[in-house]
Design an enzyme around this catalytic site. Structure first.
Site, PDB file in Angstrom:
ATOM      1  N   TYR A 120     -10.286  -0.066  10.961  1.00 27.41           N
ATOM      2  CA  TYR A 120     -11.539   0.425  10.346  1.00 27.41           C
ATOM      3  C   TYR A 120     -12.033  -0.457   9.207  1.00 27.41           C
ATOM      4  CZ  TYR A 120      -7.830   2.810   7.634  1.00 27.41           C
ATOM      5  OH  TYR A 120      -6.694   3.092   6.930  1.00 27.41           O
ATOM      6  N   LYS A 121     -11.269  -1.475   8.816  1.00 26.67           N
ATOM      7  CA  LYS A 121     -11.712  -2.349   7.716  1.00 26.67           C
ATOM      8  C   LYS A 121     -12.485  -3.537   8.317  1.00 26.67           C
ATOM      9  CE  LYS A 121      -7.592  -1.218   4.976  1.00 26.67           C
ATOM     10  NZ  LYS A 121      -8.158  -0.292   3.989  1.00 26.67           N
ATOM     11  N   ARG A 160     -12.756  -3.818  -6.680  1.00 28.74           N
ATOM     12  CA  ARG A 160     -12.504  -4.670  -5.513  1.00 28.74           C
ATOM     13  C   ARG A 160     -13.820  -4.965  -4.800  1.00 28.74           C
ATOM     14  NH1 ARG A 160      -8.213  -2.342  -1.407  1.00 28.74           N
ATOM     15  NH2 ARG A 160      -9.961  -0.920  -1.084  1.00 28.74           N
ATOM     16  N   PHE A 201       0.871  -1.176   0.000  1.00 23.98           N
ATOM     17  CA  PHE A 201       0.000   0.000   0.000  1.00 23.98           C
ATOM     18  C   PHE A 201       0.915   1.235   0.000  1.00 23.98           C
ATOM     19  CE2 PHE A 201      -2.761   3.249   1.798  1.00 23.98           C
ATOM     20  CZ  PHE A 201      -3.877   3.072   0.999  1.00 23.98           C
ATOM     21  N   ASP A 248       2.415  -5.610   7.652  1.00 21.00           N
ATOM     22  CA  ASP A 248       1.232  -4.740   7.592  1.00 21.00           C
ATOM     23  C   ASP A 248       0.010  -5.654   7.492  1.00 21.00           C
ATOM     24  OD1 ASP A 248      -0.950  -3.179   6.783  1.00 21.00           O
ATOM     25  OD2 ASP A 248       0.324  -1.746   5.729  1.00 21.00           O
TER      26      ASP A 248
HETATM   27  C1  LIG Z   1      -2.167  -2.123   3.570  1.00 20.03           C
HETATM   28  C2  LIG Z   1      -2.536  -0.765   4.072  1.00 20.03           C
HETATM   29  N1  LIG Z   1      -1.694  -0.095   4.872  1.00 20.03           N
HETATM   30  C3  LIG Z   1      -1.999   1.141   5.352  1.00 20.03           C
HETATM   31  C4  LIG Z   1      -3.191   1.739   5.032  1.00 20.03           C
HETATM   32  C5  LIG Z   1      -3.589   3.115   5.501  1.00 20.03           C
HETATM   33  O1  LIG Z   1      -2.947   3.558   6.602  1.00 20.03           O
HETATM   34  P1  LIG Z   1      -3.568   4.714   7.547  1.00 20.03           P
HETATM   35  O2  LIG Z   1      -4.357   4.005   8.623  1.00 20.03           O
HETATM   36  O3  LIG Z   1      -2.383   5.411   8.067  1.00 20.03           O
HETATM   37  O4  LIG Z   1      -4.424   5.590   6.708  1.00 20.03           O
HETATM   38  C6  LIG Z   1      -4.101   1.075   4.206  1.00 20.03           C
HETATM   39  C7  LIG Z   1      -5.390   1.723   3.856  1.00 20.03           C
HETATM   40  O5  LIG Z   1      -6.203   1.262   3.116  1.00 20.03           O
HETATM   41  C8  LIG Z   1      -3.761  -0.192   3.714  1.00 20.03           C
HETATM   42  O6  LIG Z   1      -4.597  -0.848   2.903  1.00 20.03           O
END
Ligand SMILES: Cc1ncc(COP(=O)(O)O)c(C=O)c1O
Length: 413
Positions: free
Chosen positions: A223-224, A372, A127, A198
């Protein structure tokens, strides 16, 4: 093979051991929500809990709630509740900040644990914020080579004794491809390389086994799949064995050993608390806590089994019903390499997704050509899969996506 029918899927919904969980969420009538890999649904008790926190803990308790309502301990208490979902022990997870900030902290801590090594390995498919944070940190520190690789085999080949840290997206955001956490961690450790995972697209989507795999550090959002709400606190994990040595540079007072002695020098707290920085956003923890109440009643094995059934079903139906219109399933077919989303490629994906959303089938679009669809076993039904594919078929067959209003780009896709 007998063809799949909607009636058959209705029976599967009827027999679903997770069917009760759906009732714990607010989901608008008539909407097929396949956006839970972007923003999870609202837990039914969240709004009441937020209201009570505002009116009672803040309104009546005022500043005393930092002690009496347990506000000060939220990052560790919520972190301990998240630990089960990612295969960590109590005291190894802190719920705090955003994923981006937590990446900065864990990457910096991991680099400091490997002095003398000058390379960092990451994937180009990460990401983007992961790569941006890595770039910012490497520029700040100076002297680091960033080795960006395109595939898992390249990732393994890029590891050597000069590499300090490898950053891996457990499930990648575009294709939903699941990486082998145990195998990659072992490969990294063979060269003395530390791992930062991650987990944004795997926490709550499948059982994550950080400790069993020997992972070093991890970050993720809530939040997902974890349904914590827009901007809910992210989390970070630091394996117990690293905590005493680990130092992170965002050394604010919430990571201090004695924040209320107000001394001029920084001394890190014991344990995972040292990864704290500033005042936690108390109200943002509350919907996440409501969601964790639901998660506590759920078996992660059942989540994974249903997730694979839903994604299999979707891939099969899309190929069967929509293949003739030039759509192509891009996510891995192999269940061992699949997260809980299915990405579908078409050169007109943006307009097609807008047309689907107009028909209340909610997924999202990722440039340049990917639709998606996220499958969240807590509340996605088997019949939702059927209805989504039938609507997709209709949008493609009638070419309703050609309506000019579907070509207008929104700020957030
Ligand atoms: C793999 C991944 N890492 C990080 C993030 C976003 O990070 P943050 O919580 O800092 O906005 C996302 C957001 O969709 C993501 O999919």
């Amino acid at each position: 093979m007998t063809p799949i029918t909607r009636a058959h899927l209705e029976r599967l919904d009827g027999d679903d051991v997770l069917a009760g969980a759906r009732a714990e969420f607010v989901l608008p009538e008539g909407v097929v929500y396949l956006g839970g890999n972007s923003l999870g649904a609202l837990p039914r008790h969240a709004a009441g809990r937020v209201r009570a926190t505002v009116e009672v803990e803040w309104g009546q308790g005022l500043v005393g709630s930092w002690n009496r309502a347990g506000w000060f301990d939220k990052p560790t208490v919520v972190g301990d509740r998240l630990a089960r979902l990612v295969g960590a022990d109590a005291g190894e997870v802190l719920a705090t900040d955003s994923t981006s900030i937590n990446l900065f902290k864990t990457l910096a801590a991991a680099l400091a644990l490997r002095p003398g090594r000058t390379a960092i390995v990451a994937e180009t498919s990460s990401f983007p914020t992961d790569l941006y944070m890595l770039e910012g940190l490497a520029d700040l520190l100076g002297g680091y080579e960033r080795r960006l690789v395109d595939s898992e085999s390249d990732l393994r080949e890029a590891l050597d004794d000069n590499v300090a840290v490898v950053l891996v997206n457990h499930v990648d955001y575009r294709l939903g491809r699941l990486q082998d956490m145990a195998g990659l961690t072992e490969a990294a450790h063979r060269h003395g390389v530390l791992t930062v995972w991650d987990l944004c697209h795997s926490a709550g989507a499948l059982p994550v086994r950080l400790n069993e795999c020997g992972a070093d550090f991890a970050v993720g959002c809530t939040y997902k799949y974890l349904n914590g709400g827009p901007g809910s606190p992210a989390f970070l994990y630091a394996a117990k064995r690293h905590q005493e040595q680990a130092r992170q540079p965002l050394s604010g007072w919430f990571g201090h050993a004695e924040p209320f002695t107000f001394v001029t020098g920084y001394a890190p707290s014991e344990g995972i608390r040292r990864f704290g920085t500033g005042t936690p956003p108390i109200l943002s923890y509350v919907p996440l806590e409501a969601s964790l109440d639901i998660w506590e009643k759920v078996d992660l094995g059942a989540i994974r089994a249903k997730s694979l059934e839903l994604t299999d079903l979707f891939m099969e139906l899309v190929a069967e019903r929509c293949g003739e219109f030039g759509v192509e399933v891009a996510s891995p077919r192999d269940p061992d390499s699949r997260g809980s989303q299915v990405s579908v490629r078409h050169k007109e994906s943006y307009a097609i997704m807008r047309a689907l959303i107009d028909r209340e089938v909610i997924g999202d679009f990722r440039a340049p050509d990917m639709m998606r669809f996220g499958f969240t076993p807590l509340y996605t039904r088997y019949t939702d899969v059927w209805d989504a594919v039938e609507t997709l078929h209709d949008v493609l067959a009638t070419e309703s996506w050609r309506d000019p209003r579907f070509a207008i780009r929104a700020t957030v896709t």
